[in-house]
Every structure is written in structure tokens, then in C-alpha cells.
Design an enzyme around this catalytic site. Structure first.
Site, mmCIF file in Angstrom:
data_model
loop_
_atom_site.group_PDB
_atom_site.id
_atom_site.type_symbol
_atom_site.label_atom_id
_atom_site.label_comp_id
_atom_site.label_asym_id
_atom_site.label_seq_id
_atom_site.Cartn_x
_atom_site.Cartn_y
_atom_site.Cartn_z
ATOM 1 C CD GLU A 92 49.614 62.870 42.337
ATOM 2 O OE1 GLU A 92 48.575 62.645 41.687
ATOM 3 O OE2 GLU A 92 49.607 63.304 43.494
ATOM 4 C CG ASP A 128 45.694 58.793 36.351
ATOM 5 O OD1 ASP A 128 46.828 59.024 35.885
ATOM 6 O OD2 ASP A 128 44.797 59.678 36.415
ATOM 7 C CG LEU A 152 44.424 71.587 44.977
ATOM 8 C CD1 LEU A 152 43.860 72.554 46.002
ATOM 9 C CD2 LEU A 152 44.965 70.343 45.669
ATOM 10 C CD GLU A 156 41.804 67.493 31.649
ATOM 11 O OE1 GLU A 156 40.808 67.419 32.404
ATOM 12 O OE2 GLU A 156 42.933 67.813 32.054
ATOM 13 C CG ASP A 216 42.533 64.634 38.224
ATOM 14 O OD1 ASP A 216 43.103 63.856 39.004
ATOM 15 O OD2 ASP A 216 43.126 65.498 37.568
ATOM 16 C CE1 TYR A 258 49.363 64.207 33.999
ATOM 17 C CE2 TYR A 258 48.642 63.856 31.749
ATOM 18 C CZ TYR A 258 48.580 63.545 33.086
ATOM 19 O OH TYR A 258 47.736 62.541 33.501
HETATM 20 C C1 GLA Z 1 46.593 65.157 36.493
HETATM 21 C C2 GLA Z 1 45.795 64.219 35.599
HETATM 22 C C3 GLA Z 1 45.511 62.891 36.312
HETATM 23 C C4 GLA Z 1 46.765 62.283 36.903
HETATM 24 C C5 GLA Z 1 47.545 63.327 37.709
HETATM 25 C C6 GLA Z 1 48.869 62.806 38.172
HETATM 26 O O1 GLA Z 1 45.832 65.569 37.574
HETATM 27 O O2 GLA Z 1 44.581 64.797 35.201
HETATM 28 O O3 GLA Z 1 44.884 61.999 35.418
HETATM 29 O O4 GLA Z 1 47.554 61.700 35.919
HETATM 30 O O5 GLA Z 1 47.768 64.514 36.954
HETATM 31 O O6 GLA Z 1 48.707 61.764 39.066
#
Ligand code: GLA
Length: 377
Positions: free
Chosen positions: A24, A27, A115, A150, A162, A211
Site C-alpha cells: 500500500e 505504487d 476497493l 484520475e 488500481d 492522499y
Molecule cells: C489508491 C490509489 C492507488 C494506491 C493506493 C494505495 O487506491 O489509487 O494508486 O496508491 O491508493 O496503495
């Protein structure tokens, strides 16, 4: 499947949600992730139009919104339509000759639940817009375009996990993705492990959450490490001893952010090994340690999610549990013994229900396809 009513031909497309086993916030640091997809979908019914208008209905919100394809790249919008507009804009920027469309979007994924409801929406819309226009793109390309949509149109500086999982995932397997080289290795999920997802009921709104702050902190930490003489292109290249040696320059907060990324990358590789050796206990330990790192070092958990993890880990048969996705609320992933799945699910739901005053939504992760047109499934 194609259908027809009032002489309008409709086609149906679907994109699943993803559940990340481990890896997590790695990426966007060029690291490793290990997602799998699950049988909850965003479904889009699409009919081509003669004009250049995209008219979309989102049934979960009871809302309809529209835009002209030729305005998609420049129009200001927000909320769910920004994702549709962004996908259209990025596909056209990539040379796709899209046509006007009427879209009906239905979603099964909890919104803001970790999710990947956003990426699922993007991939379902991309499949529909490309499909009805008779255009094709390789799945990894579609994933990258949706990620860019996005970032540019929804204001979330997300990584590729994702979209890549949803576009390129394989039935019944987790995907080890190297987010630098984009190399993938599919790892079977053994029968000794069942995956359960439980919603804490706390919704995150990524554009407004921490985030983007975390992504900026990682950039800032990398700059500091580079200035201190560490030759790294991303946090993925930094060793634990290098991070520790630069602790004073980084300061406590950035040092902990870096430590999470470094240790989480190693946990992904160790989790692949645990899956391949069919060692659910080891997988559970890694998942628990991932949660502690996300909670204490990366600080993206919250009180309710921590409580849910504590409850889950006190149940017999649970190997481990952790927050899943971006964090700041959302779901918890529980890795459990399949033979005890019923009692684990009902035990956690009833105890968390007492804590929260409402029984939580639960979902058993099921094998599923990647995004695409619905044919016979
Ligand atoms: C969100 C983002 C992903 C990733 C996760 C955390 O889902 O879209 O790119 O960074 O958070 O792992």
C-alpha cells in the site's frame, strides 16, 4: 452481450473492483503491489448516438450529467462525471475516435471504501467508449490512460495499481506488479486462504483526503535524500540503512514515511513467497505488520479501522488483517482460514456492529475477470 430497445442497440461492459493483498502506498514510489480483483462490478450499458454528446446516468447517485466530447479536455467538472469526462479526454488525446454515447452506470462497490470504485468506473467507461466506437487499445495502455484521467481530471495523484489490476488482472490470482518496470507475475491464491473484506463505514474522499499530501511527502523525502548524496530515482531505491543515516535531515515524519515504503516493498516480496510456499500464517504476519506500518509510520489509518483490525485479529481462524487501499477510512482486508469463514465473518460483523452501532457491510473476495465487454458472464 448486445441488446436492443426502440431500435437503439446497447452493449454492456463491466469492470471489477480490486482488493490489494499487500503493498500500500508503494505504487507511486515505483515499488511493488499485490492486488487481486473481486466480483463486485461497475457496469455500463452504452448506446451510440449520432451527435458528439456523452450523456451519463449514475444510478447510485440518481443523477444524470452530460458533456460534449469536443469540450472534454477543457471543461471544468467535479464529482463522478469528472471521471467519465477525464477518461473520454485521455482516450481522445491518445488518438481514439470516440462517438457520442448514452451511458447508464451502475455500481456495486462501496464508494470511498478502498476497493477502487474510482478506477473501476474509469475502466468500465473506457471499455464502453472504446467498444461502441469500434476502437481498441492494449489493456496496459487503457490502464495508463485511466490513471492519467484520475490525476488530471479528478485531482488525485494516484499510482497505477488500481487501473492496472482491473485492466490486466487474471482470475483467481494475485498480480505482483513492479510499478517501475511494469513487469507482472501472477501468483495463485492457495485454497488454504480466504479473503474477506469488511467496511469500517468511514468513507474517504481521496481528492480531499491526505492522499496527495502523502505523495508530496514522498517526493520531498526523495529530494532530501538526493541532497544528502543518496543516488535514488525513487524511494524504492533507498535502503533501510540509507534512510536511517539521513534521519536528521529527513526529520521524524518523513523518516517514517520512507520507512513505510521501504518495509512495505519487502513485505510484498515476502508475501509472494508465503503464497507460493502455501504458508498462510506467514502471510497473516506480513499483513498485520503492513497494517502497523500504515497506522504508525504512514499514518493513513483511523480509529474505526484500527478497531476493526483488532476485532478481526482476536477471532479464531484469522491469519491477519489490515486496512486496504488508500486508507483514511474504508475497508479492512481479513485473511482467514476458509474453514472458519462463516464464524469469522459473523463474529467480526457482530462485534464491530456493537462498536459502531450498525452491522458492517461484508464481502467475500471471489475470483473474477478483468474489465471488458459482458459476453456470457
Ligand atoms: C489508491 C490509489 C492507488 C494506491 C493506493 C494505495 O487506491 O489509487 O494508486 O496508491 O491508493 O496503495
Amino acid at each position: 452481450m448486445t441488446g436492443s430497445s426502440d431500435n437503439v442497440t446497447t452493449r454492456r461492459y463491466a469492470a471489477p473492483g480490486r482488493v490489494n493483498l499487500i503493498g500500500e502506498h508503494t505504487d507511486y514510489n515505483d515499488g511493488f503491489v499485490l492486488p487481486t480483483n473481486t466480483g463486485l462490478y461497475t457496469r455500463v450499458t452504452a448506446a451510440a448516438r449520432d451527435d458528439r454528446r456523452i450523456s451519463a446516468e449514475a444510478t447510485v447517485f440518481g443523477e444524470t450529467a452530460a458533456f460534449e466530447l469536443d469540450d472534454a479536455a477543457t471543461m471544468q467538472s467535479s464529482g463522478w462525471i469528472a471521471y467519465v469526462q477525464g477518461v473520454a479526454a485521455m482516450l481522445m488525446q491518445d488518438g481514439a475516435r470516440l462517438c457520442g454515447a448514452t451511458l447508464r452506470i451502475e455500481g456495486e462497490l462501496p464508494l470511498g471504501g478502498g476497493l477502487s470504485s474510482s478506477a473501476s468506473l474509469e475502466l468500465a467507461v473506457a471499455a464502453a467508449l472504446l467498444g461502441i466506437a469500434g476502437e481498441e487499445r492494449p489493456a496496459p495502455r487503457i490502464a495508463a490512460l485511466c490513471r492519467d484521467a484520475e490525476r488530471r481530471y479528478a485531482g488525485v495523484n494516484c499510482g497505477i495499481m488500481d487501473q492496472y489490476s482491473i485492466a490486466c488482472g487474471k482470475m483467481g490470482a494475485a498480480m505482483l506488479l513492479d510499478c517501475r518496470s511494469m513487469a507482472t507475475t501472477f501468483v495463485a491464491i492457495p485454497d488454504s486462504v480466504a479473503l474477506l473484506v469488511i467496511d469500517s463505514g468511514v468513507k474517504h474522499q481521496l481528492p480531499d483526503s491526505g492522499y496527495n499530501d502523502r505523495a508530496s511527502e514522498c517526493e520531498s523525502a526523495l529530494r532530501t535524500l538526493n541532497e544528502a548524496g543518496i543516488a535514488a530515482d525513487s524511494l524504492r531505491d533507498v535502503s533501510p540503512s540509507e534512510a536511517d543515516a539521513c534521519r536528521d535531515q529527513l526529520g521524524d515524519v518523513l523518516h517514517r514515511r520512507v520507512r513505510h515504503v521501504i518495509t512495505e516493498n519487502q513485505r510484498v516480496l515476502d508475501a509472494v513467497d508465503a503464497l507460493q510456499r502455501n504458508d498462510p500464517l506467514r502471510l497473516g504476519e506480513l499483513v498485520n505488520s503492513s497494517h502497523r506500518s500504515l497506522r504508525d509510520d504512514y499514518e493513513v489509518s483511523c480509529r474505526e479501522v484500527d478497531e476493526l483490525v483488532t476485532i478481526a485479529n482476536s477471532c479464531e481462524g484469522v491469519f491477519g488483517s489490515r486496512m486496504v487501499g488508500a486508507g483514511f477510512g474504508g475497508c479492512v482486508l481479513v485473511v482467514t482460514d476458509p474453514d472458519r469463514l462463516d464464524e469469522v465473518e459473523s463474529g467480526i460483523a457482530s462485534r464491530y456492529g456493537e462498536f459502531r452501532g450498525e452491522r458492517p457491510w461484508t464481502h467475500r473476495v471471489t475470483a473474477t475477470h478483468a474489465a471488458g465487454e459482458i459476453t456470457d458472464r
